[in-house]
Scaffold this active site. Structure first.
Site, PDB file in Angstrom:
ATOM      1  N   HIS A   1     -34.550  -0.047  34.505  1.00 28.70           N
ATOM      2  CA  HIS A   1     -33.956   1.071  35.245  1.00 28.70           C
ATOM      3  C   HIS A   1     -32.474   0.864  35.502  1.00 28.70           C
ATOM      4  O   HIS A   1     -31.865   1.640  36.238  1.00 28.70           O
ATOM      5  CB  HIS A   1     -34.666   1.277  36.596  1.00 28.70           C
TER       6      HIS A   1
ATOM      7  N   GLU B   1     -38.841  11.045  24.790  1.00 30.17           N
ATOM      8  CA  GLU B   1     -37.376  11.136  24.703  1.00 30.17           C
ATOM      9  C   GLU B   1     -36.893  11.493  23.302  1.00 30.17           C
ATOM     10  O   GLU B   1     -35.930  12.241  23.146  1.00 30.17           O
ATOM     11  CB  GLU B   1     -36.748   9.824  25.180  1.00 30.17           C
TER      12      GLU B   1
END
Lengths: 416, 368
Positions: free
Chosen positions: B163, B94
């Site tokens: 999540h 990322e």
């Protein structure tokens, strides 16, 4: 996947059945396949650095025998031409003068801080001179001399250390990223600039700089991997100056060398004497050429030494011996270059004097430019957060303006 | 085949395309005219498709966004339509994705990135905070970073840990980032187009539990309105999602439908609640929010994120500063508890729900 001892590659070098181009590409990832075609060596030999660092001029200024320069098949470096070396020497002298002038300005309290590249000037100069006008450089906080050698005005280059703004030059105009203090984050920006250029079909090369300690950072890994996967023309130039503030390289990495890390990403690595500007230019010039030709990214490790403390706030005597520093004084990049050019009849007292004069002119510019009290506009605080200030920033800007107006009014009253 | 990218010596400038409009209207004519049930996922996908058609410099990349079309399918078909040069998968890193995008934006592109999940964006935090947010400021406006970081965020989907984070407060706290979060299908389209066209970096927070929510929407009309500049901009403008007179529910992103449900339930009990959808957390629309609270005299702020040191606490502070003399009761908050986001079987205890909102409304010191 095994990269070395690949039959398809051997076939290409005439040691077996030639394999079709297609088959070779499926065996070898990007950079390696290109190089194997180009140099006729194995992918492993291309990606691993030569067994010894590349050094062309020894510490006394003598050109080494070619056989002692560290060259190997596929790692061959011709001597740069005299014109380039003279230009490099001039920049070395200016760079040294800038380093020492700035350190003096810090001691006098006229500069907030200056991370000096004293001792690393050969790396600074070569990093700038190897690039063409359209290429980009992404420097760190210790690379002000490289930024200047790339053509940025000395005062603009030092703005970050003078303390009136974070960056003083226009990165787009000079194609120089702003000097980066968070380690290796700028390597990814270099990758992005190269990627954008490649998508537009431009042949831009990007040189991304970092130090030995920085190779421990995650972004170092991510940048090298991205550059390799997208096959981008980025040269990762690591100045291994032996210390990350106080921590020696042995605490950062136990890899055989930092250049060896290249093979893990499928790119070529090379080690070079970072105090030999001749070897640096030879290695970086070739790296730029290869990258521009489409061979993908390369990693160059320059072995050098930070002669002074990390900054003026650091005390290097707490973590290293004077005897170690003395060894590196003998390897100084300037004196060896001066000896080399003088011996070759390229530099005489007149030439030396002219170069010294140029360096003094830059030092004078720094003394006057950094000595003056630069007016700052407090409203600049709000102007550049977004392309247009938000209502909240306009409110805060008005609050500060009002506060300053009241201060000014009460000052006027007090003097009446 | 991907369209050829325009070569531009004007780095960091717009790389404009003249063919965009024609292509967009050709594609649009294939869509059925008039309002249709459309998911937020489809609206976001269409916004990227239209933006890529309008501007060659718009690139979409991230993890699994290419062949797969993203784990939520938000980028579905973009690689097929525009080729691997303009929509592509990156290595799984990322910080690398965001850092590379910074460089691309410096060099004239408008990257639209996907962070796969809220909590998986954290490796990019340094790039976002130290570079994305500050580059314009550090260079006195010389370098703009027109980039969008799309973050599927918040819970309510029964996801395993990491999540379901509500990470908007981290970004809202960082000077130099704009933070958008749509709550309706039409806003998802409009706001993503605006974010991509913005010259400032935008954290685009997508409430993942709303991806498959449907509204009756005419995508062609939305496209015409946006491209013809006939619609009102959403940046810095909160929406009055439901008018009311007795109290104001202030919400954003995933909490807006919950607030609307609470308002509907309250209406059955004879209480008229106004619902404000913040839309862009940064820049914040103080005016619309304060006007509503001055009118109703009561307010409840609703957010899934932890309440402590959060966007919801910021909203309470701002409303208090502007509406103190109009308030009939202290402002209440209904937020996630100050605990790590819970496991799926516990999340309904954590999430602000209609009952908890109505309880808070009941506590607003009603007289008689």
């Amino acid at each position: 996947m095994t990269i070395s001892a690949n039959d398809a590659v051997r076939g290409k070098t005439g040691q077996g059945q030639p394999a079709p181009e297609q088959a070779e590409d499926t065996y070898l990832p990007g950079a390696a396949a290109e190089a194997v075609r180009k140099f006729g060596i194995t992918a492993e030999d291309y990606m691993l650095p030569a067994r010894h660092q590349i050094q062309m001029v020894d510490q006394d200024g003598n050109v080494k025998q070619y056989s002692d320069q560290g060259a190997e098949p596929g790692h061959e470096y011709p001597l740069p031409d005299d014109e380039e070396l003279l230009a490099a020497y001039e920049q070395l002298v200016i760079g040294r003068r800038v380093n020492d002038q700035n350190s003096a300005l810090v001691r006098q309290g006229r500069m907030a801080v200056y991370p000096s590249s004293h001792g690393q000037e050969a790396c600074q100069v070569a990093a700038a001179l190897c690039l063409a006008d359209g290429d980009w450089m992404f420097p760190t906080y210790r690379d002000a001399v490289a930024v200047m050698a790339r053509g940025v005005d000395p005062i603009q280059a030092m703005t970050i250390f003078r303390g009136d703004w974070h960056s003083g030059y226009d990165p787009l105009r000079h194609k120089v990223g702003i000097q980066c203090t968070p380690l290796t984050t700028q390597l990814l920006h270099a990758v992005g600039v190269a990627h954008a250029a490649k998508l537009r079909g431009e042949d831009t090369v990007v040189l991304a700089m970092c130090g030995d300690g920085a190779t421990s950072e995650g972004d170092f890994h991510e940048a090298l991997n991205f550059a390799a996967v997208f096959h981008l023309p980025v040269i990762f130039f690591v100045q291994n100056n032996q210390y990350a503030i106080s921590v020696p390289l042995a605490h950062q990495s136990v890899a055989p060398s930092l250049a060896h890390k290249a093979v893990g990403y499928g790119m070529a690595g090379e080690r070079v004497d970072g105090n030999d500007v001749v070897a640096l230019l030879a290695v970086l010039d070739r790296a730029v050429k290869l990258a521009r030709e489409g061979s993908g990214p390369l990693l160059v490790e320059a072995h050098t030494y930070r002669m002074q403390a990390h900054t003026n706030a650091d005390d290097a005597t707490r973590y290293r011996q004077d005897s170690e520093v003395a060894q590196w004084v003998a390897r100084d990049p300037l004196s060896r270059m001066r000896a080399y050019l003088t011996d070759r009849g390229l530099l005489d007292d007149g030439g030396e004097a002219r170069i010294t004069e140029k360096a003094e002119a830059v030092a004078t510019q720094l003394r006057s430019g950094l000595g003056e009290d630069v007016p700052v506009d407090p409203q600049d605080l709000f102007k550049y957060v977004f392309s247009k200030p938000t209502p909240q920033l306009r409110e805060q800007s008005a609050l500060l303006a009002d506060e300053l107006a009241r201060d000014a009014a009460s000052d006027t009253e007090a003097t009446q | 085949m991907s369209p050829t990218l325009t070569t531009s010596s004007e780095a960091n400038g717009n790389v404009s395309s003249a063919t965009a409009r024609a292509a967009a209207s050709a594609a649009a004519s294939a869509e059925t005219a008039g309002p249709q049930p459309v998911t937020m996922a489809k609206a976001l996908n269409t916004a990227m498709l239209d933006a890529m058609r309008a501007e060659d410099s718009v690139l979409v990349f991230g993890e699994d966004v290419g062949m797969l079309g993203g784990v939520f399918r938000i980028t579905d078909g973009l690689m097929k339509t525009f080729g691997e040069q303009r929509c592509f998968d990156t290595p799984l890193a990322e910080s690398g994705i965001v850092g590379m995008a910074v460089g691309m934006a410096i060099n004239g592109m408008r990257p639209v990135l996907e962070m796969q999940f809220d909590a998986f964006a954290y490796p990019a935090f340094e790039q976002i905070v130290s570079h994305v947010a500050k580059m314009h400021n550090r260079t006195k406006g010389r370098v703009r970073l027109p980039m969008v970081i799309r973050v599927p965020y918040a819970g309510g989907i029964g996801g395993v840990e990491h999540h379901c984070d509500s990470s908007e407060s981290y970004y809202a706290h960082t000077a130099g980032l704009k933070v958008y979060t749509p709550a309706t299908v039409a806003d998802a389209y409009r706001m993503l187009r605006e974010a991509i066209d913005s010259d400032d970096p935008v954290m685009f927070m997508e409430p993942k539990k709303l991806y498959w929510s449907r509204d009756l929407v005419d995508l062609q009309a939305l496209r015409d309105e946006y491209e013809g500049k006939t619609g009102a901009a959403t940046e810095g403008r909160a929406a009055v999602a439901r008018s009311g007179t007795d109290a104001t529910l202030i919400a954003y992103g995933p909490s807006v439908p919950t607030a609307l449900a609470a308002a509907a339930a309250a209406a059955e009990e004879g209480r008229s609640l106004e619902v404000i959808d913040i839309r862009t957390i940064v820049p914040f629309d103080d005016e619309t929010v304060a006007a509503s609270v001055r009118k109703t005299g009561r307010a409840v702020v609703i957010a899934e994120a932890h309440g402590f040191a959060s966007v919801s606490s910021e909203i309470v502070a701002r409303v208090q500063e502007r509406c103190f003399h109009h308030l009939a009761a202290p402002i209440r908050r209904v937020t996630g508890f100050d605990v790590p986001y819970p496991a799926p079987k516990l999340e309904h205890y954590y999430l602000p729900g209609v009952d908890r909102i109505l309880d808070a409304v009941d506590d607003l010191q009603w007289e008689g």
